[in-house]
Design a protein around this motif. Structure first.
Motif, PDB file in Angstrom:
ATOM      1  N   VAL A 126       0.842  -1.200   0.000  1.00  0.00           N
ATOM      2  CA  VAL A 126       0.000   0.000   0.000  1.00  0.00           C
ATOM      3  C   VAL A 126       0.877   1.250   0.000  1.00  0.00           C
ATOM      4  CG1 VAL A 126      -1.632   1.335   1.398  1.00  0.00           C
ATOM      5  CG2 VAL A 126      -2.012  -1.102   1.019  1.00  0.00           C
ATOM      6  N   ALA A 127       1.944   1.242   0.801  1.00  0.00           N
ATOM      7  CA  ALA A 127       2.852   2.399   0.826  1.00  0.00           C
ATOM      8  C   ALA A 127       3.505   2.599  -0.535  1.00  0.00           C
ATOM      9  CB  ALA A 127       3.916   2.203   1.907  1.00  0.00           C
ATOM     10  N   ALA A 128       3.920   1.511  -1.173  1.00  0.00           N
ATOM     11  CA  ALA A 128       4.528   1.611  -2.503  1.00  0.00           C
ATOM     12  C   ALA A 128       3.507   2.107  -3.520  1.00  0.00           C
ATOM     13  CB  ALA A 128       5.095   0.261  -2.931  1.00  0.00           C
ATOM     14  N   ALA A 129       2.280   1.627  -3.427  1.00  0.00           N
ATOM     15  CA  ALA A 129       1.230   2.085  -4.346  1.00  0.00           C
ATOM     16  C   ALA A 129       0.955   3.569  -4.157  1.00  0.00           C
ATOM     17  CB  ALA A 129      -0.045   1.273  -4.139  1.00  0.00           C
ATOM     18  N   THR A 130       1.013   4.045  -2.926  1.00  0.00           N
ATOM     19  CA  THR A 130       0.812   5.473  -2.653  1.00  0.00           C
ATOM     20  C   THR A 130       1.933   6.303  -3.268  1.00  0.00           C
ATOM     21  OG1 THR A 130      -0.307   4.908  -0.597  1.00  0.00           O
ATOM     22  CG2 THR A 130       0.500   7.169  -0.804  1.00  0.00           C
ATOM     23  N   LYS A 131       3.183   5.848  -3.077  1.00  0.00           N
ATOM     24  CA  LYS A 131       4.332   6.553  -3.670  1.00  0.00           C
ATOM     25  C   LYS A 131       4.251   6.526  -5.196  1.00  0.00           C
ATOM     26  CE  LYS A 131       7.537   7.785  -0.642  1.00  0.00           C
ATOM     27  NZ  LYS A 131       8.163   9.076  -0.614  1.00  0.00           N
ATOM     28  N   LEU A 132       3.874   5.373  -5.751  1.00  0.00           N
ATOM     29  CA  LEU A 132       3.749   5.253  -7.202  1.00  0.00           C
ATOM     30  C   LEU A 132       2.674   6.197  -7.718  1.00  0.00           C
ATOM     31  CD1 LEU A 132       4.659   3.781  -9.776  1.00  0.00           C
ATOM     32  CD2 LEU A 132       2.856   2.106  -9.323  1.00  0.00           C
ATOM     33  N   ALA A 133       1.574   6.304  -7.007  1.00  0.00           N
ATOM     34  CA  ALA A 133       0.501   7.227  -7.414  1.00  0.00           C
ATOM     35  C   ALA A 133       1.003   8.669  -7.404  1.00  0.00           C
ATOM     36  CB  ALA A 133      -0.707   7.065  -6.497  1.00  0.00           C
ATOM     37  N   ARG A 138       2.919  13.337 -10.728  1.00  0.00           N
ATOM     38  CA  ARG A 138       3.978  14.227 -11.217  1.00  0.00           C
ATOM     39  C   ARG A 138       4.082  14.177 -12.734  1.00  0.00           C
ATOM     40  NH1 ARG A 138       8.935  12.799  -7.167  1.00  0.00           N
ATOM     41  NH2 ARG A 138       7.908  13.419  -5.255  1.00  0.00           N
ATOM     42  N   LEU A 139       3.716  13.036 -13.300  1.00  0.00           N
ATOM     43  CA  LEU A 139       3.720  12.892 -14.759  1.00  0.00           C
ATOM     44  C   LEU A 139       2.365  13.270 -15.350  1.00  0.00           C
ATOM     45  CD1 LEU A 139       5.688   9.534 -15.046  1.00  0.00           C
ATOM     46  CD2 LEU A 139       6.551  11.852 -15.413  1.00  0.00           C
ATOM     47  N   HIS A 140       1.498  13.847 -14.545  1.00  0.00           N
ATOM     48  CA  HIS A 140       0.176  14.335 -14.955  1.00  0.00           C
ATOM     49  C   HIS A 140      -0.692  13.228 -15.541  1.00  0.00           C
ATOM     50  CE1 HIS A 140       1.769  18.281 -14.137  1.00  0.00           C
ATOM     51  NE2 HIS A 140       2.784  18.019 -14.951  1.00  0.00           N
ATOM     52  N   LEU A 176      10.755   8.646 -22.511  1.00  0.00           N
ATOM     53  CA  LEU A 176      11.273   8.279 -21.194  1.00  0.00           C
ATOM     54  C   LEU A 176      12.175   9.376 -20.638  1.00  0.00           C
ATOM     55  CD1 LEU A 176      11.560   6.111 -18.958  1.00  0.00           C
ATOM     56  CD2 LEU A 176      13.612   5.356 -20.173  1.00  0.00           C
ATOM     57  N   GLU A 177      13.015   9.960 -21.476  1.00  0.00           N
ATOM     58  CA  GLU A 177      13.891  11.040 -21.012  1.00  0.00           C
ATOM     59  C   GLU A 177      13.081  12.214 -20.493  1.00  0.00           C
ATOM     60  OE1 GLU A 177      17.150  12.174 -23.583  1.00  0.00           O
ATOM     61  OE2 GLU A 177      17.298  10.118 -24.311  1.00  0.00           O
ATOM     62  N   VAL A 178      11.997  12.561 -21.186  1.00  0.00           N
ATOM     63  CA  VAL A 178      11.132  13.657 -20.733  1.00  0.00           C
ATOM     64  C   VAL A 178      10.503  13.287 -19.394  1.00  0.00           C
ATOM     65  CG1 VAL A 178       8.988  14.905 -21.238  1.00  0.00           C
ATOM     66  CG2 VAL A 178      10.665  14.524 -23.056  1.00  0.00           C
ATOM     67  N   ALA A 179       9.985  12.072 -19.274  1.00  0.00           N
ATOM     68  CA  ALA A 179       9.359  11.635 -18.021  1.00  0.00           C
ATOM     69  C   ALA A 179      10.354  11.652 -16.874  1.00  0.00           C
ATOM     70  CB  ALA A 179       8.767  10.240 -18.204  1.00  0.00           C
ATOM     71  N   LEU A 180      11.554  11.162 -17.105  1.00  0.00           N
ATOM     72  CA  LEU A 180      12.543  11.139 -16.039  1.00  0.00           C
ATOM     73  C   LEU A 180      13.015  12.535 -15.683  1.00  0.00           C
ATOM     74  CD1 LEU A 180      14.615   7.962 -16.973  1.00  0.00           C
ATOM     75  CD2 LEU A 180      12.803   8.205 -15.269  1.00  0.00           C
ATOM     76  N   ASP A 181      13.064  13.437 -16.654  1.00  0.00           N
ATOM     77  CA  ASP A 181      13.383  14.838 -16.346  1.00  0.00           C
ATOM     78  C   ASP A 181      12.323  15.434 -15.424  1.00  0.00           C
ATOM     79  OD1 ASP A 181      15.796  15.067 -17.671  1.00  0.00           O
ATOM     80  OD2 ASP A 181      14.880  15.744 -19.548  1.00  0.00           O
ATOM     81  N   LEU A 182      11.047  15.139 -15.690  1.00  0.00           N
ATOM     82  CA  LEU A 182       9.977  15.631 -14.839  1.00  0.00           C
ATOM     83  C   LEU A 182      10.080  15.055 -13.428  1.00  0.00           C
ATOM     84  CD1 LEU A 182       6.937  15.435 -17.284  1.00  0.00           C
ATOM     85  CD2 LEU A 182       7.970  17.518 -16.357  1.00  0.00           C
ATOM     86  N   LEU A 183      10.340  13.772 -13.322  1.00  0.00           N
ATOM     87  CA  LEU A 183      10.463  13.141 -12.008  1.00  0.00           C
ATOM     88  C   LEU A 183      11.699  13.636 -11.265  1.00  0.00           C
ATOM     89  CD1 LEU A 183       9.486   9.444 -12.825  1.00  0.00           C
ATOM     90  CD2 LEU A 183       8.097  11.177 -11.671  1.00  0.00           C
ATOM     91  N   ALA A 184      12.795  13.847 -11.967  1.00  0.00           N
ATOM     92  CA  ALA A 184      14.036  14.321 -11.334  1.00  0.00           C
ATOM     93  C   ALA A 184      13.881  15.770 -10.878  1.00  0.00           C
ATOM     94  CB  ALA A 184      15.205  14.183 -12.289  1.00  0.00           C
ATOM     95  N   ALA A 185      13.169  16.576 -11.647  1.00  0.00           N
ATOM     96  CA  ALA A 185      12.970  17.988 -11.278  1.00  0.00           C
ATOM     97  C   ALA A 185      12.132  18.091 -10.010  1.00  0.00           C
ATOM     98  CB  ALA A 185      12.302  18.738 -12.421  1.00  0.00           C
TER      99      ALA A 185
END
Length: 188
Positions: A126-133, A138-140, A176-185
């Motif tokens: 459940v904690a992992a699912a919350t973090k994943l959500a 963040r990726l909209h 993927l690069e765009v997504a990871l840039d968003l997550l890293a930012a």
């Protein structure tokens, strides 16, 4: 025992040893050929296979993020963001399923999983699912960005394995690069 019988016994032992060595060599060559064929087929499907440093060590399949970093296509921030996403993805999606309440073994039974362990596993999922959500927000919730992260970070596929063609693999890599840039930012 006569000298002739003794010499015959020694010769027989020598021939058996030579036969065993020959069989071992033939088996080693067959295994080497089989490994080479398996590696070639995996690479043709798009898998990234890392050759061992010595012939006695096994070949190792590279995860998609590791392969992209090794190719110089992702930086450290992007890799860390992808690894976090992948960790939460696998924890939320995978792992051993929780059995029915009728199947729970008591804690004093060494064969089964205790109720405390089952509840701890459920809480971790459940904690992992919350973090994943949160990462997905963040990726909209963009389906293309999510699919790229799920395939490469979560399922650990290379872009070539996840796509049907080289063109789609390049597109997946760019997304993927765009997504990871968003997550890293967001993380930084």
């Amino acid at each position: 025992m006569s000298r002739t019988a003794h010499l015959a016994r020694l010769e027989r032992a020598r021939l058996l040893t030579l036969e065993q060595r020959g069989k071992a060599r033939a088996e080693a060559l067959a295994v080497t050929a089989g490994v080479a064929e398996t590696v070639a087929l995996s690479e043709a499907r798009g898998a990234a296979i890392e050759a061992p440093a010595s012939p006695r060590k096994p070949h190792r399949r590279q995860a998609g993020l590791d392969w992209l970093v090794r190719q110089g296509r992702l930086n450290d921030l992007q890799k860390r963001a992808g690894e976090r996403y992948g960790t939460y993805y696998r924890r939320a999606r995978g792992g051993a399923g929780i059995g029915s309440s009728l199947d729970i073994k008591h804690g004093d039974n060494p064969q089964g999983t205790s109720l405390t362990e089952v509840l701890a596993q459920a809480e971790a999922r459940v904690a992992a699912a919350t973090k994943l959500a949160a990462y997905r927000r963040r990726l909209h919730q963009h389906p293309v960005l999510l699919a790229a992260c799920d395939l490469v970070c979560g399922e650990e596929l290379t872009p070539r394995e996840a796509a049907r063609s080289d063109r789609e693999a390049g597109r997946l890599e760019a997304v993927l690069e765009v997504a990871l840039d968003l997550l890293a930012a967001e993380a930084g």
